[in-house]
Design a protein around this motif. Structure first.
Motif, mmCIF file in Angstrom:
data_model
loop_
_atom_site.group_PDB
_atom_site.id
_atom_site.type_symbol
_atom_site.label_atom_id
_atom_site.label_comp_id
_atom_site.label_asym_id
_atom_site.label_seq_id
_atom_site.Cartn_x
_atom_site.Cartn_y
_atom_site.Cartn_z
ATOM 1 N N UNK A 45 0.837 -1.206 0.000
ATOM 2 C CA UNK A 45 0.000 0.000 0.000
ATOM 3 C C UNK A 45 0.868 1.250 0.000
ATOM 4 N N UNK A 46 1.900 1.248 0.864
ATOM 5 C CA UNK A 46 2.800 2.402 0.930
ATOM 6 C C UNK A 46 3.573 2.567 -0.371
ATOM 7 N N UNK A 47 4.022 1.451 -0.936
ATOM 8 C CA UNK A 47 4.769 1.490 -2.196
ATOM 9 C C UNK A 47 3.929 2.105 -3.307
ATOM 10 N N UNK A 48 2.659 1.725 -3.366
ATOM 11 C CA UNK A 48 1.779 2.271 -4.401
ATOM 12 C C UNK A 48 1.577 3.769 -4.204
ATOM 13 N N UNK A 49 1.441 4.211 -2.965
ATOM 14 C CA UNK A 49 1.302 5.648 -2.700
ATOM 15 C C UNK A 49 2.566 6.396 -3.136
ATOM 16 N N UNK A 50 3.726 5.797 -2.862
ATOM 17 C CA UNK A 50 4.988 6.413 -3.282
ATOM 18 C C UNK A 50 5.089 6.463 -4.800
ATOM 19 N N UNK A 51 4.754 5.345 -5.434
ATOM 20 C CA UNK A 51 4.814 5.260 -6.892
ATOM 21 C C UNK A 51 3.878 6.288 -7.531
ATOM 22 N N UNK A 52 2.738 6.536 -6.897
ATOM 23 C CA UNK A 52 1.775 7.501 -7.426
ATOM 24 C C UNK A 52 2.373 8.904 -7.473
ATOM 25 N N UNK A 53 3.397 9.178 -6.650
ATOM 26 C CA UNK A 53 4.041 10.482 -6.697
ATOM 27 C C UNK A 53 4.651 10.738 -8.062
ATOM 28 N N UNK A 62 -3.603 12.834 -9.338
ATOM 29 C CA UNK A 62 -3.512 11.398 -9.091
ATOM 30 C C UNK A 62 -4.091 11.132 -7.718
ATOM 31 N N UNK A 63 -4.984 10.136 -7.627
ATOM 32 C CA UNK A 63 -5.578 9.844 -6.325
ATOM 33 C C UNK A 63 -5.707 8.344 -6.140
ATOM 34 N N UNK A 64 -5.533 7.928 -4.898
ATOM 35 C CA UNK A 64 -5.676 6.520 -4.511
ATOM 36 C C UNK A 64 -7.120 6.312 -4.104
ATOM 37 N N UNK A 65 -7.852 5.515 -4.885
ATOM 38 C CA UNK A 65 -9.282 5.351 -4.650
ATOM 39 C C UNK A 65 -9.648 3.940 -4.205
ATOM 40 N N UNK A 73 -11.551 0.806 -9.287
ATOM 41 C CA UNK A 73 -10.454 1.762 -9.489
ATOM 42 C C UNK A 73 -9.513 1.671 -8.295
ATOM 43 N N UNK A 74 -8.222 1.620 -8.558
ATOM 44 C CA UNK A 74 -7.239 1.603 -7.480
ATOM 45 C C UNK A 74 -6.538 2.957 -7.413
ATOM 46 N N UNK A 75 -5.677 3.243 -8.380
ATOM 47 C CA UNK A 75 -5.064 4.564 -8.499
ATOM 48 C C UNK A 75 -5.547 5.180 -9.799
ATOM 49 N N UNK A 86 -13.423 13.913 -18.012
ATOM 50 C CA UNK A 86 -12.326 14.048 -18.975
ATOM 51 C C UNK A 86 -11.587 12.723 -19.122
ATOM 52 N N UNK A 87 -10.442 12.764 -19.799
ATOM 53 C CA UNK A 87 -9.646 11.545 -19.956
ATOM 54 C C UNK A 87 -8.990 11.171 -18.634
ATOM 55 N N UNK A 88 -8.915 9.885 -18.378
ATOM 56 C CA UNK A 88 -8.255 9.415 -17.166
ATOM 57 C C UNK A 88 -7.752 7.998 -17.386
ATOM 58 N N UNK A 89 -6.795 7.586 -16.565
ATOM 59 C CA UNK A 89 -6.228 6.237 -16.620
ATOM 60 C C UNK A 89 -6.395 5.571 -15.266
ATOM 61 N N UNK A 90 -6.540 4.258 -15.282
ATOM 62 C CA UNK A 90 -6.674 3.491 -14.041
ATOM 63 C C UNK A 90 -5.499 2.530 -13.902
ATOM 64 N N UNK A 91 -4.957 2.456 -12.694
ATOM 65 C CA UNK A 91 -3.884 1.512 -12.374
ATOM 66 C C UNK A 91 -4.396 0.578 -11.286
ATOM 67 N N UNK A 92 -4.594 -0.675 -11.643
ATOM 68 C CA UNK A 92 -5.101 -1.655 -10.695
ATOM 69 C C UNK A 92 -3.915 -2.399 -10.102
ATOM 70 N N UNK A 93 -3.619 -2.113 -8.848
ATOM 71 C CA UNK A 93 -2.393 -2.584 -8.199
ATOM 72 C C UNK A 93 -2.752 -3.694 -7.211
ATOM 73 N N UNK A 94 -2.788 -4.903 -7.699
ATOM 74 C CA UNK A 94 -3.274 -6.012 -6.881
ATOM 75 C C UNK A 94 -2.149 -6.594 -6.022
#
Length: 365
Positions: A45-53, A62-65, A73-75, A86-94
């Motif tokens: 979880x922390x790694x994904x928050x860092x990566x989102x930076x 960018x938001x963690x949802x 939706x994950x990030x 508008x346009x957006x991308x989803x990152x599913x970090x399982x």
């Protein structure tokens, strides 16, 4: 045959690497890939928050949802300020460390997102990426690389994998308007992001070194001082002229400093030092966690403040004594030590003077 007991035992390989101090302290450094496989759910979880930076450099927001009622939706990375309009991308970090991500895990997530898009709660993303500590498995990769096969698999497995998993309120049947909606979806938006690419992204964040080690990146050369000082330099430069005037017992200014060649040369060196420290501050902002550079400033301040408070003949003598002391302080804890130069230490003194934390000519002198 008689065996020499001294010859029996485990022989190290001929190319064994000699022990260094870092290895003696911490052991062999794990690769980032190995670190990912050892992460707990909390670490992930922390790694994904860092990566989102890193993603913040690519998107407006960018938001963690991830969590309950997350619509699949994950990030989320929003390209504009219009959010889902508008346009957006989803990152599913399982978080799956036992095995690579498989179709029976990914397809329900796809179904969930499409259902909520059909319901009008969100729009379909521009791209949807899966990634996990052990990556996507071969069967899932093949589906994600062939959008028509992926679409067929969603339809084939809908009743088994998706229908009961989309929402707790109902079983979602693939029929009627929803079936027509999903049939029109461009399944090429669903892709995977290999973990080595995620790690490369993470290198661009200030958290990479503290999480994976391996040393700081190469520090860029310091910027040369501009011909004319900027407003951001005004206070420490004022303090320099106050110190020069205190030494010469005459007002030294930009207009007459050329009459004092040694002071003029000293002035140039101090500006160079200030720019060195500013470059270190900028490097720290991009390469290490928040507060690291401030901590270095604080450590240097603690080592020089008593010298600054001592009695001195004049302001230049005080300044030089403080800078000499800054050069000799033993810094042992801060993560920036390995890239900190003598000029940075001098420049930090002027940064502190720029903030009136240090004063070369006290008012009562």
């Amino acid at each position: 045959m008689k065996i020499d007991p001294d010859s029996v035992g485990i022989v190290p390989p001929a190319n064994a690497i000699p022990l260094n101090s870092a290895t003696a302290q911490s052991g062999k450094l794990l690769s980032p890939d190995q670190h990912l496989l050892l992460m707990t759910a909390g670490d992930w979880e922390d790694f994904i928050k860092e990566w989102a930076q890193f993603q913040k450099t690519e998107y407006h927001l960018v938001d963690r949802l991830g969590g309950a009622n997350d619509y699949g939706i994950d990030v989320a990375g929003f390209v504009t300020d219009k959010g889902f309009d508008g346009e957006w991308d989803n990152y599913q970090c399982k978080y799956y460390t036992g095995a690579p991500l498989a179709p029976n895990t990914a397809i329900p997530e796809i179904g969930k997102l499409i259902w909520h898009a059909f319901e009008g709660k969100i729009s379909l993303p521009r791209k949807y990426y899966f990634f996990a500590p052990k990556d996507c498995g071969p069967s899932l990769k093949k589906l994600l690389l062939n959008s028509s096969d992926l679409k067929d698999k969603v339809f084939e497995k809908w009743d088994d994998w998706c229908a009961p998993e989309i929402t707790t309120k109902q079983t979602v049947e693939l029929s009627g308007n929803f079936a027509r909606f999903i049939d029109d979806v461009d399944f090429s938006i669903f892709q995977y992001k290999p973990r080595h690419e995620v790690i490369e992204d993470h290198k661009e964040t200030p958290y990479y070194v503290i999480r994976f080690g391996g040393g700081l990146p190469q520090r860029p050369a310091a910027q040369e001082p501009s011909a004319e000082p900027s407003n951001d330099e005004s206070r420490y430069i004022s303090q320099l002229y106050e110190a020069y005037s205190d030494k010469e017992n005459i007002a030294v200014t930009t207009g007459n400093i050329a009459s004092y060649p040694k002071l003029e040369a000293h002035y140039g060196r101090q500006r160079e030092a200030f720019f060195h420290a500013e470059s270190l501050k900028n490097f720290a902002r991009d390469s290490v966690p928040d507060g690291t550079f401030k901590s270095l400033q604080s450590e240097i301040y603690s080592g020089i403040v008593d010298t600054c408070d001592d009695e001195h003949e004049h302001g230049v003598a005080r300044m030089k004594a403080v800078i000499d002391r800054a050069s000799s302080i033993q810094l042992t804890e801060n993560g920036l030590i390995q890239v900190t130069k003598v000029q940075d230490r001098h420049g930090i003194c002027h940064q502190l003077a720029n903030e009136d934390e240090l004063t070369w000519v006290p008012k009562d002198d």
